[in-house]
Design a protein around this motif. Structure first.
Motif, short mmCIF file in Angstrom:
data_model
loop_
_atom_site.label_atom_id
_atom_site.label_comp_id
_atom_site.label_asym_id
_atom_site.label_seq_id
_atom_site.Cartn_x
_atom_site.Cartn_y
_atom_site.Cartn_z
N CYS A 39 0.85 -1.19 0.00
CA CYS A 39 0.00 0.00 0.00
C CYS A 39 0.89 1.24 0.00
CB CYS A 39 -0.87 -0.01 1.26
SG CYS A 39 -2.36 1.01 1.20
N PHE A 40 0.32 2.36 -0.46
CA PHE A 40 1.01 3.64 -0.29
C PHE A 40 0.00 4.75 -0.03
CE2 PHE A 40 0.28 3.50 -4.89
CZ PHE A 40 -0.14 4.80 -5.18
N SER A 41 0.49 5.84 0.55
CA SER A 41 -0.36 6.98 0.89
C SER A 41 0.48 8.26 0.81
CB SER A 41 -0.91 6.83 2.31
OG SER A 41 -1.63 7.97 2.72
N PRO A 42 -0.09 9.36 0.28
CA PRO A 42 -1.44 9.49 -0.27
C PRO A 42 -1.51 8.96 -1.69
CG PRO A 42 -0.30 11.59 -0.45
CD PRO A 42 0.64 10.67 0.27
N ASN A 43 -2.73 8.76 -2.17
CA ASN A 43 -2.95 8.31 -3.53
C ASN A 43 -3.11 9.54 -4.43
OD1 ASN A 43 -3.82 7.15 -5.92
ND2 ASN A 43 -5.18 5.68 -4.91
N PRO A 44 -2.22 9.74 -5.40
CA PRO A 44 -2.26 10.96 -6.22
C PRO A 44 -3.52 11.12 -7.06
CG PRO A 44 -0.67 9.39 -7.11
CD PRO A 44 -1.09 8.87 -5.78
N ILE A 45 -4.27 10.04 -7.24
CA ILE A 45 -5.50 10.15 -8.03
C ILE A 45 -6.58 10.94 -7.28
CG2 ILE A 45 -6.67 8.05 -7.19
CD1 ILE A 45 -7.48 7.52 -10.09
N TYR A 46 -6.38 11.10 -5.97
CA TYR A 46 -7.41 11.70 -5.11
C TYR A 46 -7.34 13.22 -5.20
CZ TYR A 46 -10.74 11.10 -1.28
OH TYR A 46 -11.88 11.05 -0.51
N THR A 47 -7.87 13.78 -6.29
CA THR A 47 -7.84 15.21 -6.57
C THR A 47 -8.93 15.95 -5.80
OG1 THR A 47 -9.35 14.94 -8.43
CG2 THR A 47 -6.98 14.76 -8.90
N GLU A 48 -8.86 17.28 -5.82
CA GLU A 48 -9.87 18.08 -5.13
C GLU A 48 -11.26 17.86 -5.73
OE1 GLU A 48 -9.60 19.79 -2.30
OE2 GLU A 48 -7.55 18.99 -2.25
N SER A 49 -11.33 17.75 -7.06
CA SER A 49 -12.63 17.53 -7.69
C SER A 49 -13.18 16.15 -7.35
CB SER A 49 -12.54 17.70 -9.21
OG SER A 49 -11.57 16.82 -9.75
N LEU A 50 -12.29 15.17 -7.25
CA LEU A 50 -12.73 13.83 -6.87
C LEU A 50 -13.20 13.82 -5.41
CD1 LEU A 50 -13.06 10.85 -7.58
CD2 LEU A 50 -10.69 10.49 -6.89
N LYS A 51 -12.47 14.53 -4.54
CA LYS A 51 -12.89 14.64 -3.14
C LYS A 51 -14.29 15.22 -3.03
CE LYS A 51 -8.32 15.34 -1.01
NZ LYS A 51 -7.48 16.29 -0.26
N LYS A 52 -14.56 16.24 -3.84
CA LYS A 52 -15.88 16.88 -3.83
C LYS A 52 -16.95 15.88 -4.27
CE LYS A 52 -18.19 21.11 -5.53
NZ LYS A 52 -19.34 20.53 -6.26
N TYR A 53 -16.67 15.14 -5.34
CA TYR A 53 -17.63 14.15 -5.84
C TYR A 53 -17.90 13.10 -4.76
CZ TYR A 53 -19.74 10.40 -8.54
OH TYR A 53 -20.61 9.42 -8.97
N ILE A 54 -16.84 12.60 -4.14
CA ILE A 54 -16.99 11.55 -3.12
C ILE A 54 -17.78 12.06 -1.92
CG2 ILE A 54 -15.70 10.16 -1.45
CD1 ILE A 54 -13.57 9.80 -3.65
#
Length: 417
Positions: A230-245
Protein backbone atom coordinates in the motif's frame (compact mmCIF):
# COMPACT_ATOMS: atom_id res chain seq x y z
CA UNK A 1 -5.73 4.92 30.32
CA UNK A 2 -5.47 1.15 30.13
CA UNK A 3 -6.28 -0.05 26.62
CA UNK A 4 -6.98 -3.49 25.21
CA UNK A 5 -6.43 -3.92 21.47
CA UNK A 6 -8.24 -6.95 20.02
CA UNK A 7 -6.45 -8.80 17.22
CA UNK A 8 -3.04 -10.11 16.29
CA UNK A 9 -2.04 -8.84 12.86
CA UNK A 10 -0.02 -6.01 11.33
CA UNK A 11 -3.06 -3.73 11.59
CA UNK A 12 -3.19 -4.27 15.36
CA UNK A 13 0.60 -3.85 15.65
CA UNK A 14 0.26 -0.47 13.92
CA UNK A 15 -2.58 0.57 16.23
CA UNK A 16 -0.58 -0.46 19.32
CA UNK A 17 2.51 1.35 17.96
CA UNK A 18 0.52 4.56 17.46
CA UNK A 19 -1.31 4.33 20.80
CA UNK A 20 2.04 3.78 22.52
CA UNK A 21 3.02 7.31 21.46
CA UNK A 22 0.14 8.84 23.46
CA UNK A 23 0.68 10.48 26.85
CA UNK A 24 -2.85 9.40 27.75
CA UNK A 25 -1.98 5.70 27.62
CA UNK A 26 -0.48 4.01 30.68
CA UNK A 27 -0.78 0.34 29.66
CA UNK A 28 -1.58 -1.51 26.44
CA UNK A 29 -2.81 -5.10 26.32
CA UNK A 30 -3.35 -7.02 23.10
CA UNK A 31 -5.39 -10.18 22.58
CA UNK A 32 -3.85 -12.32 21.22
CA UNK A 33 -1.08 -10.10 19.79
CA UNK A 34 2.07 -11.38 18.06
CA UNK A 35 5.86 -11.32 18.39
CA UNK A 36 6.17 -7.68 17.32
CA UNK A 37 3.29 -6.45 19.45
CA UNK A 38 4.81 -8.15 22.51
CA UNK A 39 7.66 -5.61 22.38
CA UNK A 40 5.29 -2.69 23.15
CA UNK A 41 2.23 -4.30 24.76
CA UNK A 42 1.29 -7.11 27.13
CA UNK A 43 -0.02 -9.95 24.96
CA UNK A 44 -2.93 -11.91 26.37
CA UNK A 45 -3.63 -15.47 25.23
CA UNK A 46 -7.23 -14.87 24.18
CA UNK A 47 -8.44 -15.30 20.62
CA UNK A 48 -9.99 -12.23 19.00
CA UNK A 49 -13.21 -14.19 18.37
CA UNK A 50 -13.64 -15.21 22.03
CA UNK A 51 -16.04 -12.45 23.01
CA UNK A 52 -16.81 -13.86 26.47
CA UNK A 53 -13.15 -14.05 27.54
CA UNK A 54 -12.37 -10.62 26.08
CA UNK A 55 -15.29 -9.13 28.00
CA UNK A 56 -14.29 -10.86 31.25
CA UNK A 57 -10.67 -9.75 30.86
CA UNK A 58 -11.75 -6.15 30.23
CA UNK A 59 -13.95 -6.11 33.33
CA UNK A 60 -11.44 -7.89 35.59
CA UNK A 61 -8.54 -5.63 34.56
CA UNK A 62 -10.48 -2.33 34.64
CA UNK A 63 -9.78 -1.64 30.98
CA UNK A 64 -10.69 1.95 30.06
CA UNK A 65 -11.06 1.42 26.31
CA UNK A 66 -11.14 -1.58 24.00
CA UNK A 67 -10.07 -1.12 20.37
CA UNK A 68 -11.48 -3.85 18.15
CA UNK A 69 -9.24 -4.57 15.16
CA UNK A 70 -10.76 -7.45 13.15
CA UNK A 71 -14.20 -7.57 11.57
CA UNK A 72 -15.34 -10.86 13.16
CA UNK A 73 -15.80 -9.63 16.75
CA UNK A 74 -17.49 -6.45 15.46
CA UNK A 75 -20.00 -8.45 13.42
CA UNK A 76 -20.62 -10.67 16.47
CA UNK A 77 -21.49 -7.63 18.62
CA UNK A 78 -18.44 -7.27 20.88
CA UNK A 79 -18.79 -3.48 21.04
CA UNK A 80 -22.43 -3.72 22.16
CA UNK A 81 -21.53 -6.16 24.95
CA UNK A 82 -18.62 -4.05 26.21
CA UNK A 83 -20.67 -0.85 26.20
CA UNK A 84 -23.38 -2.62 28.22
CA UNK A 85 -20.65 -3.37 30.78
CA UNK A 86 -19.73 0.33 30.91
CA UNK A 87 -16.46 -0.10 29.00
CA UNK A 88 -15.66 2.28 26.16
CA UNK A 89 -15.23 0.38 22.91
CA UNK A 90 -13.87 1.71 19.63
CA UNK A 91 -15.76 0.24 16.71
CA UNK A 92 -19.30 0.13 15.34
CA UNK A 93 -22.18 -1.76 16.92
CA UNK A 94 -23.37 -5.09 15.55
CA UNK A 95 -25.95 -3.21 13.49
CA UNK A 96 -23.29 -1.01 11.89
CA UNK A 97 -20.84 -3.88 11.37
CA UNK A 98 -23.43 -5.68 9.24
CA UNK A 99 -22.32 -3.39 6.40
CA UNK A 100 -19.19 -5.55 6.25
CA UNK A 101 -20.66 -8.78 7.57
CA UNK A 102 -23.13 -9.14 4.69
CA UNK A 103 -22.25 -8.04 1.17
CA UNK A 104 -25.87 -8.41 0.06
CA UNK A 105 -27.07 -6.15 2.88
CA UNK A 106 -24.32 -3.66 2.02
CA UNK A 107 -25.26 -3.59 -1.67
CA UNK A 108 -28.94 -3.19 -0.82
CA UNK A 109 -28.00 -0.28 1.49
CA UNK A 110 -26.11 1.41 -1.37
CA UNK A 111 -29.03 0.92 -3.74
CA UNK A 112 -31.56 2.23 -1.22
CA UNK A 113 -29.62 5.44 -0.55
CA UNK A 114 -28.49 6.10 -4.14
CA UNK A 115 -24.81 5.46 -3.45
CA UNK A 116 -23.00 4.80 -6.75
CA UNK A 117 -21.93 1.17 -7.04
CA UNK A 118 -21.74 -1.69 -9.53
CA UNK A 119 -24.82 -3.44 -10.90
CA UNK A 120 -25.48 -6.61 -8.88
CA UNK A 121 -27.83 -9.49 -8.12
CA UNK A 122 -28.05 -11.64 -4.98
CA UNK A 123 -28.72 -15.40 -4.87
CA UNK A 124 -29.34 -17.99 -2.17
CA UNK A 125 -29.78 -20.85 -4.64
CA UNK A 126 -26.75 -22.03 -6.68
CA UNK A 127 -28.84 -23.13 -9.66
CA UNK A 128 -30.46 -19.69 -9.95
CA UNK A 129 -27.06 -18.05 -9.47
CA UNK A 130 -25.66 -20.04 -12.39
CA UNK A 131 -28.61 -18.96 -14.53
CA UNK A 132 -28.14 -15.35 -13.40
CA UNK A 133 -24.63 -15.22 -14.86
CA UNK A 134 -26.17 -14.61 -18.26
CA UNK A 135 -27.35 -11.18 -17.07
CA UNK A 136 -23.71 -10.06 -16.90
CA UNK A 137 -20.82 -9.67 -19.35
CA UNK A 138 -17.34 -10.92 -18.57
CA UNK A 139 -15.29 -10.35 -16.55
CA UNK A 140 -17.72 -11.04 -13.69
CA UNK A 141 -17.22 -10.53 -9.95
CA UNK A 142 -18.49 -13.28 -7.63
CA UNK A 143 -18.66 -12.46 -3.90
CA UNK A 144 -19.35 -14.70 -0.94
CA UNK A 145 -21.89 -12.81 1.16
CA UNK A 146 -20.27 -13.28 4.57
CA UNK A 147 -16.82 -12.78 6.06
CA UNK A 148 -14.03 -14.65 4.27
CA UNK A 149 -10.82 -13.05 5.61
CA UNK A 150 -10.53 -10.73 2.62
CA UNK A 151 -10.50 -13.64 0.15
CA UNK A 152 -14.21 -13.98 -0.68
CA UNK A 153 -14.17 -11.88 -3.86
CA UNK A 154 -13.38 -13.72 -7.10
CA UNK A 155 -12.88 -11.95 -10.43
CA UNK A 156 -13.76 -14.35 -13.25
CA UNK A 157 -12.60 -13.76 -16.83
CA UNK A 158 -15.01 -16.25 -18.41
CA UNK A 159 -18.48 -17.66 -17.80
CA UNK A 160 -16.95 -21.07 -17.05
CA UNK A 161 -14.68 -19.51 -14.39
CA UNK A 162 -17.72 -17.81 -12.88
CA UNK A 163 -19.63 -21.11 -12.83
CA UNK A 164 -16.69 -22.77 -11.07
CA UNK A 165 -16.58 -19.92 -8.56
CA UNK A 166 -20.28 -20.23 -7.74
CA UNK A 167 -20.02 -24.01 -7.33
CA UNK A 168 -16.91 -23.63 -5.19
CA UNK A 169 -18.52 -21.03 -2.93
CA UNK A 170 -22.10 -22.33 -2.69
CA UNK A 171 -21.78 -26.09 -3.21
CA UNK A 172 -18.26 -26.92 -2.00
CA UNK A 173 -18.34 -24.28 0.79
CA UNK A 174 -14.87 -22.89 0.03
CA UNK A 175 -15.59 -20.10 2.52
CA UNK A 176 -17.90 -22.07 4.80
CA UNK A 177 -21.22 -20.54 5.82
CA UNK A 178 -20.08 -17.19 4.35
CA UNK A 179 -20.97 -18.66 0.95
CA UNK A 180 -24.60 -19.55 1.65
CA UNK A 181 -25.48 -16.41 -0.31
CA UNK A 182 -23.54 -14.96 -3.24
CA UNK A 183 -23.54 -11.57 -4.89
CA UNK A 184 -22.89 -11.47 -8.64
CA UNK A 185 -21.60 -8.08 -9.67
CA UNK A 186 -20.49 -6.28 -12.80
CA UNK A 187 -16.75 -5.73 -13.11
CA UNK A 188 -15.72 -2.08 -12.81
CA UNK A 189 -12.79 -0.66 -14.74
CA UNK A 190 -10.72 2.14 -13.27
CA UNK A 191 -8.19 2.74 -10.52
CA UNK A 192 -8.83 1.37 -7.07
CA UNK A 193 -8.35 3.57 -4.03
CA UNK A 194 -9.00 3.15 -0.33
CA UNK A 195 -10.56 5.74 1.95
CA UNK A 196 -10.54 5.28 5.71
CA UNK A 197 -12.88 7.51 7.70
CA UNK A 198 -13.60 8.17 11.36
CA UNK A 199 -17.34 8.26 12.06
CA UNK A 200 -18.56 9.95 15.25
CA UNK A 201 -22.26 9.14 14.96
CA UNK A 202 -23.15 12.28 13.04
CA UNK A 203 -20.16 13.02 10.78
CA UNK A 204 -17.99 11.00 8.41
CA UNK A 205 -14.47 12.43 8.62
CA UNK A 206 -12.04 11.14 5.96
CA UNK A 207 -8.43 10.28 6.72
CA UNK A 208 -5.65 10.56 4.16
CA UNK A 209 -6.11 8.43 1.03
CA UNK A 210 -4.25 5.22 0.21
CA UNK A 211 -3.95 2.62 -2.53
CA UNK A 212 -3.92 -1.09 -1.77
CA UNK A 213 -2.59 -3.93 -3.96
CA UNK A 214 -4.86 -6.97 -3.65
CA UNK A 215 -3.35 -9.46 -6.09
CA UNK A 216 -0.66 -11.86 -4.91
CA UNK A 217 1.90 -11.18 -7.63
CA UNK A 218 3.46 -8.34 -9.64
CA UNK A 219 1.40 -6.61 -12.31
CA UNK A 220 -1.78 -7.58 -10.48
CA UNK A 221 -1.45 -11.28 -11.28
CA UNK A 222 -2.56 -14.21 -9.15
CA UNK A 223 -5.29 -14.64 -6.56
CA UNK A 224 -6.89 -11.93 -4.43
CA UNK A 225 -5.28 -11.59 -1.01
CA UNK A 226 -5.85 -9.54 2.12
CA UNK A 227 -3.45 -6.99 0.59
CA UNK A 228 0.21 -7.19 -0.49
CA UNK A 229 1.23 -3.56 -0.11
CA UNK A 230 0.00 0.00 0.00
CA UNK A 231 1.01 3.64 -0.29
CA UNK A 232 -0.36 6.98 0.89
CA UNK A 233 -1.44 9.49 -0.27
CA UNK A 234 -2.95 8.31 -3.53
CA UNK A 235 -2.26 10.96 -6.22
CA UNK A 236 -5.50 10.15 -8.03
CA UNK A 237 -7.41 11.70 -5.11
CA UNK A 238 -7.84 15.21 -6.57
CA UNK A 239 -9.87 18.08 -5.13
CA UNK A 240 -12.63 17.53 -7.69
CA UNK A 241 -12.73 13.83 -6.87
CA UNK A 242 -12.89 14.64 -3.14
CA UNK A 243 -15.88 16.88 -3.83
CA UNK A 244 -17.63 14.15 -5.84
CA UNK A 245 -16.99 11.55 -3.12
CA UNK A 246 -18.24 13.83 -0.36
CA UNK A 247 -21.48 14.73 -2.15
CA UNK A 248 -22.29 11.36 -3.72
CA UNK A 249 -20.82 8.85 -1.29
CA UNK A 250 -20.02 10.27 2.15
CA UNK A 251 -23.14 12.43 2.48
CA UNK A 252 -25.46 9.75 1.07
CA UNK A 253 -23.89 7.09 3.31
CA UNK A 254 -24.33 9.33 6.35
CA UNK A 255 -27.94 9.91 5.37
CA UNK A 256 -28.38 6.13 5.29
CA UNK A 257 -26.87 5.81 8.77
CA UNK A 258 -29.31 8.39 10.11
CA UNK A 259 -32.35 6.90 8.33
CA UNK A 260 -31.47 3.41 9.56
CA UNK A 261 -30.88 4.71 13.12
CA UNK A 262 -27.46 3.07 13.02
CA UNK A 263 -25.57 5.43 15.40
CA UNK A 264 -22.37 4.38 13.64
CA UNK A 265 -19.19 5.17 15.61
CA UNK A 266 -15.73 3.93 14.70
CA UNK A 267 -14.08 3.32 11.34
CA UNK A 268 -15.72 3.22 7.94
CA UNK A 269 -13.40 1.90 5.25
CA UNK A 270 -14.65 2.59 1.73
CA UNK A 271 -13.16 0.71 -1.20
CA UNK A 272 -13.59 2.87 -4.32
CA UNK A 273 -13.15 2.41 -8.05
CA UNK A 274 -12.18 5.71 -9.69
CA UNK A 275 -12.94 6.69 -13.27
CA UNK A 276 -12.02 10.27 -14.10
CA UNK A 277 -13.55 12.55 -11.48
CA UNK A 278 -16.19 10.04 -10.44
CA UNK A 279 -16.17 7.04 -8.12
CA UNK A 280 -18.22 3.95 -7.30
CA UNK A 281 -18.20 2.02 -4.04
CA UNK A 282 -16.71 -1.47 -4.29
CA UNK A 283 -17.30 -2.34 -0.65
CA UNK A 284 -17.66 -1.04 2.89
CA UNK A 285 -15.53 -2.35 5.72
CA UNK A 286 -16.22 -1.32 9.29
CA UNK A 287 -12.70 -1.38 10.72
CA UNK A 288 -9.19 -0.27 9.86
CA UNK A 289 -7.95 -1.82 6.61
CA UNK A 290 -4.83 -3.93 6.43
CA UNK A 291 -2.37 -2.89 4.93
CA UNK A 292 -3.92 0.62 4.65
CA UNK A 293 -3.46 1.14 8.40
CA UNK A 294 0.29 0.60 8.04
CA UNK A 295 0.62 3.62 5.72
CA UNK A 296 -2.11 5.92 7.05
CA UNK A 297 -1.49 5.87 10.82
CA UNK A 298 2.27 6.61 10.49
CA UNK A 299 1.22 9.86 8.72
CA UNK A 300 -1.16 10.86 11.55
CA UNK A 301 0.38 13.52 13.77
CA UNK A 302 -2.59 13.65 16.16
CA UNK A 303 -2.87 11.59 19.34
CA UNK A 304 -4.71 8.41 18.26
CA UNK A 305 -6.02 7.71 21.76
CA UNK A 306 -7.59 11.18 21.94
CA UNK A 307 -9.02 10.78 18.42
CA UNK A 308 -10.60 7.44 19.34
CA UNK A 309 -12.03 8.78 22.59
CA UNK A 310 -13.57 11.77 20.79
CA UNK A 311 -15.00 9.44 18.14
CA UNK A 312 -16.75 7.39 20.82
CA UNK A 313 -17.98 10.54 22.59
CA UNK A 314 -19.28 11.97 19.31
CA UNK A 315 -17.13 15.12 19.49
CA UNK A 316 -14.43 14.43 16.87
CA UNK A 317 -14.02 17.13 14.21
CA UNK A 318 -11.91 17.44 11.07
CA UNK A 319 -9.56 19.82 12.93
CA UNK A 320 -8.67 17.02 15.35
CA UNK A 321 -6.86 15.18 12.55
CA UNK A 322 -3.42 16.56 11.71
CA UNK A 323 -1.32 14.85 9.04
CA UNK A 324 2.30 14.94 7.90
CA UNK A 325 2.94 15.89 4.28
CA UNK A 326 5.35 12.96 3.98
CA UNK A 327 4.52 9.96 1.80
CA UNK A 328 4.44 6.39 3.11
CA UNK A 329 4.80 2.94 1.58
CA UNK A 330 4.40 -0.55 2.99
CA UNK A 331 5.27 -3.89 1.39
CA UNK A 332 3.95 -7.15 2.79
CA UNK A 333 6.35 -10.09 3.16
CA UNK A 334 4.33 -13.27 2.79
CA UNK A 335 4.84 -16.99 3.28
CA UNK A 336 5.43 -18.87 0.02
CA UNK A 337 2.15 -20.16 -1.36
CA UNK A 338 -0.05 -17.50 0.24
CA UNK A 339 -3.03 -17.06 -0.14
CA UNK A 340 -3.33 -20.80 -0.79
CA UNK A 341 -1.34 -23.35 1.20
CA UNK A 342 1.76 -22.18 3.04
CA UNK A 343 4.02 -23.37 5.83
CA UNK A 344 4.52 -21.85 9.28
CA UNK A 345 7.35 -21.96 11.78
CA UNK A 346 10.12 -20.48 9.61
CA UNK A 347 12.72 -18.45 11.55
CA UNK A 348 12.85 -14.74 10.65
CA UNK A 349 16.28 -13.08 10.69
CA UNK A 350 17.63 -9.62 9.94
CA UNK A 351 14.99 -7.60 11.79
CA UNK A 352 17.75 -6.07 13.94
CA UNK A 353 19.51 -4.82 10.79
CA UNK A 354 16.65 -2.64 9.54
CA UNK A 355 17.25 1.13 9.46
CA UNK A 356 15.91 3.12 12.41
CA UNK A 357 13.54 5.17 10.26
CA UNK A 358 11.91 2.03 8.81
CA UNK A 359 9.11 0.35 10.77
CA UNK A 360 8.45 -3.39 10.57
CA UNK A 361 4.89 -4.22 11.59
CA UNK A 362 4.36 -7.88 12.47
CA UNK A 363 1.42 -9.79 11.03
CA UNK A 364 1.70 -13.58 11.25
CA UNK A 365 4.56 -14.03 13.72
CA UNK A 366 5.15 -15.71 17.07
CA UNK A 367 7.91 -16.01 19.64
CA UNK A 368 9.36 -19.45 20.33
CA UNK A 369 12.43 -20.10 22.48
CA UNK A 370 13.75 -16.61 21.84
CA UNK A 371 13.27 -16.81 18.08
CA UNK A 372 10.73 -15.00 15.93
CA UNK A 373 8.93 -17.45 13.64
CA UNK A 374 6.42 -17.11 10.83
CA UNK A 375 2.86 -17.90 11.94
CA UNK A 376 0.60 -16.81 9.08
CA UNK A 377 0.28 -15.96 5.41
CA UNK A 378 1.08 -12.27 5.61
CA UNK A 379 4.08 -12.25 7.92
CA UNK A 380 5.48 -8.70 8.03
CA UNK A 381 4.65 -5.25 6.65
CA UNK A 382 7.76 -3.14 6.05
CA UNK A 383 6.88 0.57 6.17
CA UNK A 384 8.81 3.78 5.50
CA UNK A 385 8.09 7.48 5.10
CA UNK A 386 9.79 9.85 2.69
CA UNK A 387 9.48 13.29 1.16
CA UNK A 388 8.33 11.57 -2.05
CA UNK A 389 6.66 8.26 -2.78
CA UNK A 390 9.84 7.16 -4.57
CA UNK A 391 11.97 7.88 -1.49
CA UNK A 392 9.60 5.94 0.77
CA UNK A 393 9.45 3.07 -1.71
CA UNK A 394 13.23 2.86 -2.11
CA UNK A 395 13.73 2.78 1.67
CA UNK A 396 11.32 -0.13 2.00
CA UNK A 397 12.84 -2.28 -0.74
CA UNK A 398 16.39 -1.52 0.42
CA UNK A 399 15.53 -2.80 3.90
CA UNK A 400 13.56 -5.83 2.73
CA UNK A 401 16.88 -7.17 1.43
CA UNK A 402 18.05 -7.43 5.06
CA UNK A 403 15.12 -9.60 6.19
CA UNK A 404 15.16 -13.34 5.57
CA UNK A 405 12.91 -16.34 6.11
CA UNK A 406 12.47 -19.53 4.11
CA UNK A 407 10.13 -19.18 1.09
CA UNK A 408 9.60 -15.44 1.66
CA UNK A 409 7.58 -13.82 -1.13
CA UNK A 410 6.64 -10.21 -1.86
CA UNK A 411 5.59 -7.97 -4.72
CA UNK A 412 8.33 -5.88 -6.35
CA UNK A 413 5.98 -3.26 -7.87
CA UNK A 414 4.30 -1.65 -4.85
CA UNK A 415 4.06 2.15 -5.25
CA UNK A 416 5.77 1.98 -8.64
CA UNK A 417 4.00 4.89 -10.32
Amino acid sequence: MKILVVGGGAREHTICWKLNQSNMVTKIYCAPGNAGISQIAKCVDIKAEDIEKITDFSVDNNIDMVVVGPEGPLVDGLVDILMEKGIKAFGPSKKGARLEGSKSYSKDFMKKYNIPTAKYETYIDSKKALEGLHNFTTPIVIKADGLAAGKGVLICETINEAKDAINSIMRDKQFGEAGNTVVIEEFLNGIETSLLCFVNGKDIIPMESARDYKKAYDNDKGLNTGGMGCFSPNPIYTESLKKYIKENILDTTLNGFIEENMDFKGILFIGLMITGDEAKVLEYNTRFGDPETEVVLPRLKSDLCKVMEKTIDGTLTLKDLQWTEMHSTTVVLASGGYPDNYEKGKEITGLDLVDEDVIVFHGGTKLSEGKILTDGGRVLAVTALGDTIEEARNKVYKNIEKIKFDKMEYRKDIAKL
